[in-house]
Motif scaffolding. Structure first.
Motif, PDB file in Angstrom:
ATOM      1  N   TYR A 168       0.858  -1.176   0.000  1.00  0.00           N
ATOM      2  CA  TYR A 168       0.000   0.000   0.000  1.00  0.00           C
ATOM      3  C   TYR A 168       0.898   1.232   0.000  1.00  0.00           C
ATOM      4  N   ARG A 169       0.463   2.246  -0.721  1.00  0.00           N
ATOM      5  CA  ARG A 169       1.232   3.497  -0.791  1.00  0.00           C
ATOM      6  C   ARG A 169       0.257   4.664  -0.874  1.00  0.00           C
ATOM      7  N   ILE A 170       0.499   5.700  -0.078  1.00  0.00           N
ATOM      8  CA  ILE A 170      -0.300   6.916  -0.134  1.00  0.00           C
ATOM      9  C   ILE A 170       0.650   8.065  -0.441  1.00  0.00           C
ATOM     10  N   THR A 171       0.272   8.898  -1.414  1.00  0.00           N
ATOM     11  CA  THR A 171       1.089  10.041  -1.806  1.00  0.00           C
ATOM     12  C   THR A 171       0.270  11.307  -1.609  1.00  0.00           C
ATOM     13  N   VAL A 172       0.827  12.246  -0.843  1.00  0.00           N
ATOM     14  CA  VAL A 172       0.163  13.519  -0.565  1.00  0.00           C
ATOM     15  C   VAL A 172       0.827  14.604  -1.402  1.00  0.00           C
ATOM     16  N   THR A 173       0.016  15.358  -2.135  1.00  0.00           N
ATOM     17  CA  THR A 173       0.500  16.499  -2.922  1.00  0.00           C
ATOM     18  C   THR A 173      -0.104  17.776  -2.333  1.00  0.00           C
ATOM     19  N   PHE A 174       0.544  18.899  -2.587  1.00  0.00           N
ATOM     20  CA  PHE A 174       0.162  20.155  -1.958  1.00  0.00           C
ATOM     21  C   PHE A 174      -0.158  21.234  -2.983  1.00  0.00           C
ATOM     22  N   ASP A 175      -1.129  22.079  -2.651  1.00  0.00           N
ATOM     23  CA  ASP A 175      -1.433  23.286  -3.401  1.00  0.00           C
ATOM     24  C   ASP A 175      -1.068  24.439  -2.472  1.00  0.00           C
ATOM     25  N   ILE A 176       0.125  24.979  -2.651  1.00  0.00           N
ATOM     26  CA  ILE A 176       0.654  26.015  -1.751  1.00  0.00           C
ATOM     27  C   ILE A 176      -0.214  27.268  -1.788  1.00  0.00           C
ATOM     28  N   ALA A 177      -0.742  27.617  -2.941  1.00  0.00           N
ATOM     29  CA  ALA A 177      -1.543  28.835  -3.072  1.00  0.00           C
ATOM     30  C   ALA A 177      -2.831  28.777  -2.239  1.00  0.00           C
ATOM     31  N   LYS A 178      -3.372  27.569  -2.048  1.00  0.00           N
ATOM     32  CA  LYS A 178      -4.630  27.416  -1.316  1.00  0.00           C
ATOM     33  C   LYS A 178      -4.441  26.796   0.069  1.00  0.00           C
ATOM     34  N   ASP A 179      -3.192  26.471   0.436  1.00  0.00           N
ATOM     35  CA  ASP A 179      -2.901  25.810   1.724  1.00  0.00           C
ATOM     36  C   ASP A 179      -3.695  24.517   1.877  1.00  0.00           C
ATOM     37  N   THR A 180      -3.797  23.755   0.786  1.00  0.00           N
ATOM     38  CA  THR A 180      -4.533  22.492   0.817  1.00  0.00           C
ATOM     39  C   THR A 180      -3.640  21.347   0.356  1.00  0.00           C
ATOM     40  N   TYR A 181      -4.105  20.145   0.656  1.00  0.00           N
ATOM     41  CA  TYR A 181      -3.408  18.946   0.191  1.00  0.00           C
ATOM     42  C   TYR A 181      -4.430  17.988  -0.391  1.00  0.00           C
ATOM     43  N   ASP A 182      -3.958  17.107  -1.227  1.00  0.00           N
ATOM     44  CA  ASP A 182      -4.769  16.039  -1.782  1.00  0.00           C
ATOM     45  C   ASP A 182      -3.923  14.770  -1.700  1.00  0.00           C
ATOM     46  N   PHE A 183      -4.536  13.643  -1.919  1.00  0.00           N
ATOM     47  CA  PHE A 183      -3.780  12.397  -1.816  1.00  0.00           C
ATOM     48  C   PHE A 183      -4.294  11.376  -2.806  1.00  0.00           C
ATOM     49  N   ASN A 184      -3.451  10.394  -3.074  1.00  0.00           N
ATOM     50  CA  ASN A 184      -3.794   9.261  -3.923  1.00  0.00           C
ATOM     51  C   ASN A 184      -3.267   8.004  -3.247  1.00  0.00           C
ATOM     52  N   GLU A 185      -4.043   6.948  -3.320  1.00  0.00           N
ATOM     53  CA  GLU A 185      -3.650   5.681  -2.729  1.00  0.00           C
ATOM     54  C   GLU A 185      -3.438   4.639  -3.825  1.00  0.00           C
ATOM     55  N   VAL A 186      -2.465   3.771  -3.620  1.00  0.00           N
ATOM     56  CA  VAL A 186      -2.204   2.671  -4.549  1.00  0.00           C
ATOM     57  C   VAL A 186      -2.107   1.385  -3.737  1.00  0.00           C
ATOM     58  N   HIS A 187      -2.945   0.418  -4.081  1.00  0.00           N
ATOM     59  CA  HIS A 187      -2.916  -0.919  -3.481  1.00  0.00           C
ATOM     60  C   HIS A 187      -2.452  -1.890  -4.560  1.00  0.00           C
ATOM     61  N   THR A 188      -1.522  -2.760  -4.240  1.00  0.00           N
ATOM     62  CA  THR A 188      -1.142  -3.822  -5.169  1.00  0.00           C
ATOM     63  C   THR A 188      -1.151  -5.149  -4.418  1.00  0.00           C
ATOM     64  N   ALA A 189      -1.560  -6.192  -5.102  1.00  0.00           N
ATOM     65  CA  ALA A 189      -1.576  -7.533  -4.523  1.00  0.00           C
ATOM     66  C   ALA A 189      -1.210  -8.530  -5.610  1.00  0.00           C
ATOM     67  N   THR A 190      -0.303  -9.431  -5.263  1.00  0.00           N
ATOM     68  CA  THR A 190       0.113 -10.474  -6.192  1.00  0.00           C
ATOM     69  C   THR A 190       0.034 -11.813  -5.463  1.00  0.00           C
TER      70      THR A 190
END
Length: 156
Positions: free
Chosen positions: A55-77
């Motif tokens: 599992y991996r979560i990546t947080v990105t930032f919008d400096i102009a709005k002081d906000t963050y967003d994120f994306n999650e990735v699940h992999t299974a083999t």
């Protein structure tokens, strides 16, 4: 007041706690949390089964709005081989989700990162467990989660 992004990224190592199965790191202008949920091979008398879940979560930032967003990735083999057949299955998910899992496998000899044993392979995973400390950390530094279209309409 929002903590400058450079200071937030410098403080990311403070999120890592002994005993937790996941880790956080600053990568460029993002925060990445990763969790190697399980990596094991079970050797039964007539079958070999291997499982790898990450599992991996990546947080990105919008400096102009002081906000963050994120994306999650699940992999299974999963792979399995016995005297008569062989199988391989891989699944991948990218987006936003909330999930909780528990698995317990009996029998056979199991090989994990900790070594070889006859103990059962058991693992649990909850997205809340990794997201809660991360989102709390960001909110403590004044960053707000970006609201999507529906979240903005319904004030979620």
């Amino acid at each position: 007041m929002t903590t400058p992004l450079a200071d937030v990224l410098a403080a990311v190592p403070s999120l890592n706690q002994p005993g937790e199965p996941f880790a956080f790191a600053a990568e460029g202008d993002t925060i990445v949390g990763s969790w190697d949920i399980v990596k094991a091979t079970s050797l039964y008398p007539t079958e070999l089964t291997s499982i790898d879940r990450d599992y991996r979560i990546t947080v990105t930032f919008d400096i102009a709005k002081d906000t963050y967003d994120f994306n999650e990735v699940h992999t299974a083999t999963t792979t399995s081989v016995d005297a008569d057949s062989a199988g391989f299955q891989k699944s991948f998910f990218s987006g936003k989700t909330s999930s909780k899992e528990f698995s317990f496998e009996l029998g056979g000899i199991n090989k994990t990162d900790d070594g070889v044993s006859i103990k059962p392979v058991a693992y649990s995973f909850s997205t809340k467990r990794i997201k809660e400390p991360l989102f709390t950390f960001l909110e403590q530094h004044g960053w707000r989660r970006r609201k999507g279209l529906l979240g903005g309409l319904f004030n979620r």
